[in-house]
Design a protein around this motif. Structure first.
Motif, short mmCIF file in Angstrom:
data_model
loop_
_atom_site.label_atom_id
_atom_site.label_comp_id
_atom_site.label_asym_id
_atom_site.label_seq_id
_atom_site.Cartn_x
_atom_site.Cartn_y
_atom_site.Cartn_z
N ARG A 129 1.54 -2.02 -2.16
CA ARG A 129 1.93 -0.65 -1.80
C ARG A 129 0.96 -0.06 -0.77
O ARG A 129 1.36 0.63 0.17
CB ARG A 129 1.99 0.23 -3.05
CG ARG A 129 3.13 -0.11 -3.99
CD ARG A 129 3.31 0.97 -5.05
NE ARG A 129 2.14 1.09 -5.91
CZ ARG A 129 1.98 0.40 -7.04
NH1 ARG A 129 2.90 -0.47 -7.43
NH2 ARG A 129 0.90 0.59 -7.79
N ALA A 130 -0.33 -0.35 -0.94
CA ALA A 130 -1.33 0.18 -0.01
C ALA A 130 -1.15 -0.39 1.39
O ALA A 130 -1.26 0.34 2.39
CB ALA A 130 -2.74 -0.12 -0.54
N GLU A 164 1.68 -1.64 2.66
CA GLU A 164 2.93 -1.09 3.20
C GLU A 164 2.72 0.34 3.71
O GLU A 164 3.24 0.71 4.77
CB GLU A 164 4.02 -1.14 2.13
CG GLU A 164 4.48 -2.56 1.81
CD GLU A 164 5.46 -2.63 0.66
OE1 GLU A 164 6.18 -3.64 0.56
OE2 GLU A 164 5.49 -1.68 -0.16
N SER A 165 1.97 1.13 2.97
CA SER A 165 1.70 2.51 3.40
C SER A 165 0.86 2.52 4.68
O SER A 165 1.11 3.33 5.59
CB SER A 165 0.97 3.27 2.29
OG SER A 165 1.80 3.43 1.16
N ALA A 207 3.08 1.65 7.61
CA ALA A 207 3.97 2.77 7.96
C ALA A 207 3.21 3.86 8.69
O ALA A 207 3.69 4.42 9.69
CB ALA A 207 4.63 3.31 6.69
N ALA A 208 2.01 4.20 8.21
CA ALA A 208 1.22 5.26 8.83
C ALA A 208 0.82 4.89 10.25
O ALA A 208 0.67 5.77 11.10
CB ALA A 208 -0.02 5.54 7.98
N ARG A 241 7.56 -2.40 8.45
CA ARG A 241 7.30 -3.04 7.16
C ARG A 241 6.64 -4.39 7.39
O ARG A 241 7.05 -5.16 8.26
CB ARG A 241 8.60 -3.22 6.37
CG ARG A 241 9.26 -1.91 5.97
CD ARG A 241 10.48 -2.16 5.09
NE ARG A 241 10.10 -2.80 3.84
CZ ARG A 241 9.67 -2.16 2.77
NH1 ARG A 241 9.51 -0.84 2.80
NH2 ARG A 241 9.37 -2.81 1.65
N ALA A 284 -6.56 1.91 -0.69
CA ALA A 284 -5.99 2.55 0.49
C ALA A 284 -6.90 2.37 1.69
O ALA A 284 -6.45 2.05 2.80
CB ALA A 284 -5.74 4.03 0.22
N ARG A 325 -6.10 0.17 5.09
CA ARG A 325 -6.16 0.75 6.44
C ARG A 325 -7.04 -0.09 7.35
O ARG A 325 -6.69 -0.36 8.51
CB ARG A 325 -6.67 2.19 6.37
CG ARG A 325 -5.68 3.19 5.83
CD ARG A 325 -6.12 4.62 6.12
NE ARG A 325 -7.40 4.93 5.47
CZ ARG A 325 -7.52 5.43 4.25
NH1 ARG A 325 -6.42 5.67 3.52
NH2 ARG A 325 -8.71 5.71 3.74
#
Length: 314
Positions: A22-23, A25-26, A29-30, A35, A117, A121
C-alpha cells in the motif's frame, strides 16, 4: 514502448508485506507514476526472475519490499541492467522498503526502518546512488556450488553456524533478538583453520572463529561490523575474528560500538584487511552465510566486489 514505470518485487511472507504494498502504491500515485507492476516472490522464484521480467517490461525502477535475502537476489539480477524502453534512465534503479528481520542493508544505507511511507517515497522517487555489489562463489568438496550476490556480508565459520541455529518460529516472534542465544552459545568455540588470499597475496589468518567479507554493515543497536566501511568505497573489508576468551570478545564488542571512522589497529582478537577479491579454503567443510542465508559444507569461497554495480535509491 509504454507500460509501468515502477515495479514492486514483494515478499509476501513478511507480516508487513500488505502495508508495504500500500505504501509503494501510494508513493507511485503521489509522484504521478501510475500503478506499479506488482510481482510477488515464491519459494521457487525468490526474486531474480521477477526482477528480470520487470526490466523486460521497460521499468526504470525496481522496488523490493522484503528482507536482506530478497534484496540481495534482486540486486544481483539488476546489476548493470538497463531498461528495454529507450525513454527511461540508462540504468535501472533499485529501491528498498525494508520489511525483513535484521534489515542490515537498509541500516547500512540509512534507509527508514519503521516508517513505511517514508521508505516507500525514498524507494520510488529518491535519487539513485552508485552502490557496490559483492558476489561469492561457494564450493563444496567435489567442486559443486554456485555464485551468490550480496549487499552486506559473506561470512564463514561460527558466524554462519549461529545463523543456521536460529529457529524460524523464534525469529518470527522476536525478530533479530533470535540471534542472541545461538550466538552466545558459540562464543567460546575453537576457530577454524582457514587459508586465505586477498588480491592474490597470502593473508596470515590462523584459526578463525569467523571470517567476514563485508561490503558495509550496521547492526541493530547502531553497532558496526567495520568502522568506516561504505557501500560505495569499492572495497571488500575482511574481518578476521579470533577472540581468545571473554577478554577477546570484549575487544570485539568495543570495536563494534566504536564511533571511529577507520579500522582500529590490529589486535589478536580482531584484524582488518581490504581487497577486491578474496579466496578462502578450508580442509574441512564449514558453513557460510550470504546476507543471512546459510550455505552448508563449504570448502572454498571466492568472494569479489563489483564497484558501483548498482544504482540504489538512498
Amino acid at each position: 514502448m509504454t507500460g509501468p514505470r515502477v515495479a514492486l518485487v514483494l515478499n509476501p511472507s513478511s507480516r508487513r508485506a500488505p502495508a508495504a504494498r500500500r505504501a509503494v502504491e501510494s508513493a507511485c500515485a503521489a509522484a504521478g507514476l501510475g500503478r506499479p507492476l506488482v510481482l510477488e516472490t515464491t519459494v521457487e522464484q525468490p526474486g531474480p526472475d521477477q526482477a528480470r521480467y520487470a526490466v523486460s517490461q521497460g521499468v526504470g525502477r525496481v522496488v523490493v519490499a522484503g528482507g536482506d535475502g530478497t534484496a540481495r537476489l534482486v540486486a544481483g539480477a539488476l546489476a548493470g541492467a538497463a531498461p528495454i524502453a529507450a525513454d527511461h534512465a540508462a540504468v535501472v534503479t533499485l529501491g528498498v522498503v525494508p520489511v525483513g528481520t535484521a534489515n542490515l542493508f537498509a541500516r547500512s544505507a540509512r534507509l527508514p526502518l519503521s516508517d513505511l511511507a517514508a521508505a516507500a517515497r525514498l524507494a520510488v522517487t529518491g535519487p539513485g546512488r552508485p552502490t557496490d555489489l559483492g558476489r561469492a562463489l561457494l564450493l563444496d568438496a567435489v567442486g559443486a556450488g554456485e555464485e551468490h550476490p550480496f549487499l552486506v556480508v559473506t561470512g564463514l565459520g561460527h558466524d554462519a553456524a549461529t545463523l543456521a541455529a536460529v529457529r524460524p518460529a523464534h525469529k518470527a516472534r522476536v525478530r533479530w533478538l533470535a540471534y542472541f542465544w545461538p550466538g552466545l552459545r558459540r562464543l567460546l568455540r575453537p576457530g577454524h583453520p582457514l587459508t586465505l588470499t586477498g588480491d592474490g597475496r597470502p593473508v596470515d589468518a590462523g584459526p578463525l572463529w569467523s571470517l567476514l567479507a563485508v561490503n558495509a554493515a550496521r547492526l541493530p543497536g547502531g553497532a558496526r561490523v567495520v568502522p568506516g566501511a561504505g557501500l560505495d568505497d569499492g572495497l571488500l573489508h575482511l574481518v578476521l575474528v579470533s577472540p581468545d576468551g571473554p577478554i577477546g570478545w570484549i575487544r570485539v564488542a568495543r570495536t563494534g560500538l566504536s564511533t571511529r571512522r577507520h579500522h582500529p589497529p590490529d589486535h589478536p582478537a580482531l584484524r582488518y584487511r581490504t581487497a577486491r577479491e578474496v579466496v578462502v579454503r578450508s580442509d574441512v567443510p564449514v558453513p557460510a552465510q550470504v546476507d543471512g542465508d546459510v550455505v552448508h559444507h563449504v570448502v572454498e569461497a571466492r568472494v569479489r566486489l563489483e564497484p558501483a554495480a548498482l544504482s540504489v535509491a538512498r
